[in-house]
Design an enzyme around this catalytic site. Structure first.
Site, short mmCIF file in Angstrom:
data_model
loop_
_atom_site.label_atom_id
_atom_site.label_comp_id
_atom_site.label_asym_id
_atom_site.label_seq_id
_atom_site.Cartn_x
_atom_site.Cartn_y
_atom_site.Cartn_z
N ASP A 196 -1.89 0.51 -2.29
CA ASP A 196 -0.91 1.14 -1.40
C ASP A 196 0.50 0.63 -1.68
O ASP A 196 1.47 1.37 -1.59
CB ASP A 196 -1.28 0.86 0.07
CG ASP A 196 -2.54 1.63 0.46
OD1 ASP A 196 -2.84 2.65 -0.22
OD2 ASP A 196 -3.22 1.21 1.40
N CYS A 197 0.59 -0.65 -2.03
CA CYS A 197 1.93 -1.22 -2.29
C CYS A 197 2.38 -1.00 -3.74
O CYS A 197 3.57 -1.08 -4.03
CB CYS A 197 1.95 -2.69 -1.91
SG CYS A 197 0.52 -3.61 -2.48
N TYR A 198 1.42 -0.78 -4.65
CA TYR A 198 1.75 -0.51 -6.07
C TYR A 198 1.04 0.79 -6.48
O TYR A 198 -0.02 0.76 -7.10
CB TYR A 198 1.26 -1.65 -6.97
CG TYR A 198 2.01 -2.95 -6.80
CD1 TYR A 198 3.32 -3.08 -7.27
CD2 TYR A 198 1.42 -4.05 -6.19
CE1 TYR A 198 4.01 -4.27 -7.12
CE2 TYR A 198 2.10 -5.24 -6.05
CZ TYR A 198 3.40 -5.34 -6.51
OH TYR A 198 4.08 -6.52 -6.38
#
Lengths: 135, 384
Positions: free
Chosen positions: B131-133
């Site tokens: 989700d963050c990358y």
């Protein structure tokens, strides 16, 4: 009496011409074939050492060129790139004819073309691809 | 230990004052032979050494910077050469010996050299995505200038001493000691002998965490002992075989030069990196001068048969670096031609450059936080 080494390139059309024999019979040269790979279908190359009078060697080279052979002094086709060489010496003990050595004072690589037999071993082991052998 | 002659502070004061006396280890040998150890130790403040040799345990720590959208790189290739994907999102370690699948003669060392030459290097990376990358794949180019960090970090450099290699078998063998011809057709060795850093300070009195060194053309540091650091001195055939101490080193790749970091390929073995490294040795007392002055005639190594496919290979005798450097060595009545794999011309260039940098006030000697362990052996790996 002079000694010179040449690399002769034969196109396929002229492999029938007895060049080496003519060097001996017409120009009175002493010849020593160091390496040869010539196929009737594709031509090929011959490394040869010629010994004799300087003007006779020159005449013999002109004769071969007139027959369609490309004649190059050996040192044109075997070369150490000073830019790439790091003078490690990996090639020195591989050379079968002591053509490569390290200068005892500077420890930089010295190549003596007159001792070279164009075997290509040095180019194979050079870790930085500094030696070019066109054969 | 002999009486103290000077401290690091004294030497650095003289460097800054422009009156330091600094010579290469080769030059010190001549001074000691001509004027004696006592006088040389009092005259010379520091001695420089050098080596330029293939050192496989070398590589670079890189941080590429983040793309938009960002990616947490897991499978990373630089010019097709795999780099480590088990660090944070855009950090990697590229080892010198990692090779391209498509071109096995092209490896991490070549990528390092390409970066140093200012070339664009192709970066291919993929990720399972988070989700963050969120990005899954990236295909782009990087240069040395485009990255956040590029740090040379070598887990094992500058072997103190190394065996000379021969092959007694009837076939040619391809090794990290180069191509070894059958029936002892040649012998290879890989140490700069009388210029070799750790042979000239054999008990590591000036070598440890923080020692400033010449590394790849720039100023670098010793950051630990190297892996397989095994410096025990042994007597073989009555001659002291100085052990195998090693260095872990670090420095800024951006400040380095392809003149002193060069990719190498040994046929049948693989890719490695020529690393140029020089150690300055402060002459704190006469004992340090004595060790730094030992010439090639007094430094020895063993001749080892590399055709034996085992960890412990048989020794065929002891040889001095003077004999090795002469071009041929007599073994059991046969003259065996020798090849160095380490460039003595480059080693000398490094020692001279370091000497000139110190004399010109560009390089100060750094006293290490702690010095390397002077003893210790090597553990082995058991199977099963």
């Amino acid at each position: 009496m002079e000694r010179k080494k040449y690399i002769l390139s034969f196109p396929s059309e002229i492999v029938e011409i007895p060049i080496t024999h003519t060097f001996m019979s017409r120009f009175g040269l002493w010849t020593n074939i160091l390496r040869a790979k010539i196929e009737p279908s594709s031509g090929g190359k011959l490394v040869i050492e010629l010994r004799g009078e300087g003007d006779m060697i020159e005449s013999a080279v002109r004769y071969a060129e007139a027959e369609g052979v490309t004649v190059r002094p050996l040192e044109h086709d075997v070369a150490v790139s000073r830019e790439l060489c790091v003078d490690c010496g990996a090639c020195v003990s591989i050379c079968p004819s002591q053509a490569l050595s390290l200068d005892p004072c500077t420890f930089r690589l010295v190549f003596e073309p007159d001792k070279c037999v164009v075997c290509g071993s040095c180019a194979e082991v050079c870790p930085v691809a500094a030696i070019r052998v066109d054969f | 230990m002999t009486a103290a002659l000077r401290t690091y502070e004294d030497i650095n004061t003289r460097i800054e004052g422009g009156d330091v006396v600094v010579v290469t280890a080769e030059e010190l040998s001549v001074m000691v032979a001509e004027g004696g150890l006592h006088a040389a130790a009092r005259e010379v403040d520091a001695v420089t050494t050098g080596t330029f040799s293939p050192m496989c345990s070398s590589g670079v720590i890189l941080n590429f910077g983040h793309s938009d959208p960002p990616i947490r790189m897991q499978d990373i290739r630089l010019n097709g050469v795999p780099a480590y994907g088990g660090l944070a999102a855009v950090d990697t370690y590229l080892g010198a010996t990692s090779v391209s699948k498509a071109r096995p003669e092209y490896g991490g060392a070549h990528v390092i050299e390409a970066l140093l030459r200012g070339e664009q290097v192709r970066l291919d990376a993929s990720s399972s995505g988070t989700d963050c990358y969120p990005l899954h794949d990236i295909k782009t180019h990087v240069t040395l200038a485009s990255m956040n960090e590029a740090v040379l970090f070598n887990p094992r450099n500058a072997y103190q001493n190394y065996s000379a290699a021969v092959n007694t078998s009837p076939r040619t063998i391809r090794t990290y000691m180069g191509t070894l011809l059958p029936r002892m057709g040649n012998m290879t060795y890989a140490t700069s002998g009388q210029l070799s850093p750790l042979l000239k300070d054999p008990s590591f009195r000036s070598v440890g965490l923080g020692t400033r060194i010449f590394l790849g053309g720039a100023q670098g540091y010793v950051v630990w002992h190297g892996t397989q650091h095994a410096p025990a001195v042994r007597e073989v055939e009555g001659k002291p075989i100085v052990g195998g101490g090693t260095l872990a080193t670090m420095g800024a790749l951006r400040e380095m030069s392809p003149d002193f970091l060069r990719a190498a390929f040994f046929p049948g073995y693989g890719v490695t990196l020529f690393v140029g490294l020089g150690l300055p040795i402060p002459i704190l007392d006469e004992a340090m001068a004595a060790a730094a002055a030992v010439p090639d005639t007094g430094l020895y190594t063993q001749i080892v048969d590399y055709s034996v496919p085992h960890r412990d290979r048989p020794s065929l005798g002891v040889v001095s670096y003077a004999e090795l450097r002469s071009g041929s060595v007599s073994v059991g009545g046969c003259e065996v031609p020798t090849s160095s794999l380490s460039s003595y011309a480059k080693a000398r260039e490094i020692a001279e450059r370091l000497r000139d940098d110190i004399a010109a006030g560009r390089f100060l000697l750094q006293k290490p936080v702690w010095t390397l362990p002077p003893t210790g052996g090597r553990r082995t790996l058991e199977m099963g």
